[in-house]
Design a protein around this motif. Structure first.
Motif, short mmCIF file in Angstrom:
data_model
loop_
_atom_site.label_atom_id
_atom_site.label_comp_id
_atom_site.label_asym_id
_atom_site.label_seq_id
_atom_site.Cartn_x
_atom_site.Cartn_y
_atom_site.Cartn_z
N ASP A 60 0.82 -1.22 0.00
CA ASP A 60 0.00 0.00 0.00
C ASP A 60 0.86 1.27 0.00
O ASP A 60 0.55 2.23 -0.70
N TRP A 61 1.95 1.28 0.77
CA TRP A 61 2.81 2.46 0.77
C TRP A 61 3.52 2.63 -0.58
O TRP A 61 3.79 3.75 -1.01
N LEU A 111 1.14 4.26 -2.81
CA LEU A 111 1.07 5.68 -2.46
C LEU A 111 2.23 6.45 -3.10
O LEU A 111 2.02 7.52 -3.68
N LEU A 154 -4.37 7.10 0.42
CA LEU A 154 -4.03 5.84 1.08
C LEU A 154 -5.27 5.06 1.49
O LEU A 154 -5.28 3.82 1.44
N SER A 166 2.42 -1.09 5.10
CA SER A 166 2.36 0.01 6.06
C SER A 166 2.39 -0.50 7.50
O SER A 166 3.06 0.07 8.37
N THR A 168 5.71 -0.22 10.00
CA THR A 168 5.50 0.55 11.22
C THR A 168 5.78 -0.29 12.46
O THR A 168 6.43 0.18 13.41
N TYR A 198 11.35 4.47 -3.65
CA TYR A 198 10.70 3.23 -4.06
C TYR A 198 11.69 2.08 -4.28
O TYR A 198 11.53 1.00 -3.68
#
Length: 243
Positions: free
Chosen positions: A142-143, A146, A155, A185, A189, A232
């Motif tokens: 997902d990141w 983004l 997001l 994500s 985290t 990326y």
């Protein structure tokens, strides 16, 4: 190789004993002889510092061959087929404390096409066939989506699309009993202390010019990159060590 190392010193010792006039040879015989005796002591019985017995390799069965052939069908090429066989022998079918992982990742970026939905489900099922002793880990990037401006860089929408893709695979018949979906994500985290130092270590090994060339995988030209898009390739490389 170990056998050869024992044979050479023993023949050298025999030759040197005959020619005891050669001092250099004699001193060499003592050194080699001592080394040879030490090796025999290690290999002998009754020693307190004995090495653990090496378990004999499992036989290659018809079931393992079937697993091997089936897994090979999911790709056009297997770089090291011998390593795949070793993996199946060490951790595959029949190994109680074994099990191995397979990895794939995807950016939630819109509607799923037929090949992505049906074909992916078929391939995953081949890899996680009952008894194979394998688990398929999906990295829901997902990141990364983004950074790549998918879904307008929203997001929340990206996460909805990611969940939609998972539901499509369920409907297409993907067996999820041995499948795990990990959201980038959340994983990054929750393990930030491991992920970011690794990414920094990757980043300091390459210059910006080299990194920009890698951005072509996103379908982006070097002159139109955002600062986030330069991260990326660094993060994608980090995933290899982190996943």
């Amino acid at each position: 190789m170990e056998k050869k190392e024992e044979e050479v010193p023993s023949s050298a010792v025999a030759a040197m004993k005959i020619d005891d006039k050669d001092n250099a040879a004699g001193s060499g015989a003592k050194a080699e002889g001592g080394k040879s005796k030490k090796k025999k002591k290690k290999g002998g019985g009754g020693g307190g510092g004995q090495k653990k017995e090496v378990k004999p390799e499992r036989p290659w069965t018809d079931e393992l061959q079937t697993d091997y052939d089936r897994i090979l069908t999911v790709g056009e090429e297997c770089i090291l087929e011998a390593d795949l066989k070793k993996l199946l022998l060490a951790k595959g079918r029949g190994v109680e404390d074994g099990g191995f992982n397979l990895y794939d990742g995807f950016e939630p970026s819109g509607r799923m096409h037929i090949a992505q939905g049906v074909f992916k489900a078929m391939n995953v099922n081949k890899c996680t066939h009952p008894g194979t002793n394998s688990k398929f880990v999906f990295w829901v990037a997902d990141w990364f989506a983004l950074m790549n401006d998918k879904m307008g860089g929203d997001l929340a929408k990206i996460r909805i699309v990611g969940q939609y893709l998972i539901e499509v695979w369920k409907a297409a018949g993907m067996d999820l009993s041995n499948v795990v979906f990990k959201w980038a994500s959340e994983e990054i985290t929750n393990h930030a202390d491991k992920y970011w130092p690794t990414m920094l270590d990757v980043g300091r090994r390459f210059n910006v010019t080299r990194i920009k060339k890698c951005c072509q995988i996103m379908g982006r030209l070097e002159g139109s990159l955002t600062a986030a898009q330069i991260l990326y390739p660094l993060m994608q490389c980090t995933d290899v060590f982190f996943s």
